[in-house]
Design an enzyme around this catalytic site. Structure first.
Site, PDB file in Angstrom:
ATOM      1  CB  VAL A   1     -13.682  23.575 -43.780  1.00  0.00           C
ATOM      2  CG1 VAL A   1     -12.286  22.835 -44.482  1.00  0.00           C
ATOM      3  CG2 VAL A   1     -14.673  22.371 -44.108  1.00  0.00           C
TER       4      VAL A   1
ATOM      5  CB  ALA B   1     -11.972  22.130 -39.054  1.00  0.00           C
ATOM      6  CD  GLU B   2      -6.357  23.993 -43.683  1.00  0.00           C
ATOM      7  OE1 GLU B   2      -5.137  24.016 -44.026  1.00  0.00           O
ATOM      8  OE2 GLU B   2      -7.396  23.772 -44.166  1.00  0.00           O
ATOM      9  CB  THR B   3      -7.854  27.853 -37.774  1.00  0.00           C
ATOM     10  OG1 THR B   3      -8.249  28.622 -39.149  1.00  0.00           O
ATOM     11  CG2 THR B   3      -7.248  28.868 -36.768  1.00  0.00           C
TER      12      THR B   3
ATOM     13  CB  SER C   1      -2.825  24.844 -38.705  1.00  0.00           C
ATOM     14  OG  SER C   1      -3.292  24.205 -40.092  1.00  0.00           O
TER      15      SER C   1
END
Length: 141
Positions: free
Chosen positions: A56, A59-61, A64
């Site tokens: 996660v 994925a968030e990196t 974003s």
């Protein structure tokens, strides 16, 4: 920063402490596709499997960064929602995440992130939605 190249250079040079600690490396940065790798080693849970939270983070990196590249002039991205489905485990090597746009709007952007192991098998599928807000992202102080 106004150009995508300037934004990409800034993000590559300023990954942040968490990404550095986890070994996340951005390898491709375009508005259409953002790719990064992360080692499994050092990012495992007690059974030696890639930690779901590590997936996660990757994925968030990616989402974003992709949102930042697609934000209209004068706006920047903040995550508002992320989810992940873990399909299989990874126990060694690198995983690779690829973020591609699902929706690009003036105030909201969503991306799918596919994370695969070194054999190209899907480890995780994630979706992130970012609000594209008007505010100076420069830290004060």
């Amino acid at each position: 920063m106004t150009s995508n190249a300037e934004i990409a250079d800034f993000l590559r040079a300023n990954m942040g402490a968490l990404n550095e600690r986890m070994g996340v490396e951005l390898v491709e940065i375009t508005p259409e596709r953002v790719v990064a790798t992360m080692p499994v080693e050092g990012n495992t849970q007690p059974y030696g499997l890639l930690h779901g939270g590590a997936s996660v983070v990757l994925a968030e990196t990616l989402g974003s960064v992709a949102a930042a590249l697609n934000a209209p002039e004068g706006r920047f991205a903040v995550g508002t929602d992320i989810n992940a489905t873990h399909h299989r485990s990874a126990t060694k090597g690198l995983v690779t995440g690829v973020a591609t746009p699902l929706h690009l709007g003036r105030t909201m952007a969503s991306f799918e992130i596919a994370i695969t192991d070194e054999d190209g098998r899907r480890v995780c599928t994630s979706r992130i939605t970012c609000a594209l807000i008007e505010r100076d992202p420069t830290p004060k102080g």
